[in-house]
Design an enzyme around this catalytic site. Sequence first.
Site, mmCIF file in Angstrom:
data_model
loop_
_atom_site.group_PDB
_atom_site.id
_atom_site.type_symbol
_atom_site.label_atom_id
_atom_site.label_comp_id
_atom_site.label_asym_id
_atom_site.label_seq_id
_atom_site.Cartn_x
_atom_site.Cartn_y
_atom_site.Cartn_z
ATOM 1 N N GLU A 191 19.376 23.023 -14.787
ATOM 2 C CA GLU A 191 19.035 24.011 -13.292
ATOM 3 C C GLU A 191 19.004 24.135 -12.534
ATOM 4 O OE1 GLU A 191 15.894 20.127 -13.453
ATOM 5 O OE2 GLU A 191 17.700 19.427 -13.011
ATOM 6 N N ASP A 194 14.980 23.805 -10.762
ATOM 7 C CA ASP A 194 14.178 22.841 -10.668
ATOM 8 C C ASP A 194 12.623 23.730 -10.591
ATOM 9 O OD1 ASP A 194 12.632 20.341 -12.361
ATOM 10 O OD2 ASP A 194 11.897 19.707 -9.841
#
Length: 239
Positions: free
Chosen positions: A131, A63
Amino acid sequence: MFLSFLFRKRNPKDEKLRKQLERFLGFKPKEIMHYKMALRHASANLKQKEIRYNNERLEFLGDSVISTIASSMLYEKYPNAPEGILTVLRSMLVSRKSLNRVASELELKRFMQYKESKNNDEKNITGNSFEALVGAIYMDRGYKECEKFVRNIFIRFFDVDNLMKHNSDYKSRLLQYSQKEKFPLVIDTFESMESCEKLYHFVTEICINDKFVSTGKGWTKKEAEQKASYEALKFLGRE
């Protein structure tokens, strides 16, 4: 012991996954364990000696890496764009909806390990795993290879110029929508200085139907208004 390590047989399943990922990613993974971890959702968790083997930690890392790469890409692409617009564009690129779409288009689910459950949101599971996959690439191949992969994803799936063209004036869009739907809208912008700061900045607060819905902060009045208006449009389901 060293010789036994050299001649140790490789796991056939790992080799199969390595070849699949090589075609999928465009490069050959070095340490397959990072990718196995990235593709294991918490619902299929393995636990040994109180250590959880799933993709949550790599998701956290990925992320941050994706956000950094998106920031760098937008900073280079739009040298004259104010910070507020860059922030909004980045939030669109790295949003949960956008990453879920990327994971779906890539058919990432075919590589994943997870248990189907009524409590599992499969769209978010795949987006989160994307992610984690980026986190795995970063750990395995370093930032440069990871940046190349993520930039190619952005170019492949998003028309950034079109996003810039149609999403650069959120305040105007909000005003137009309020006039069309005939609801009371108050946009209040004022100067502020927090205790940890030495310079004044601007804060915009937006109320709809006498209800506070969003706020935005920036070094210019326009920047603060754009941020707050974008959040208000999201609240209204118009973003």
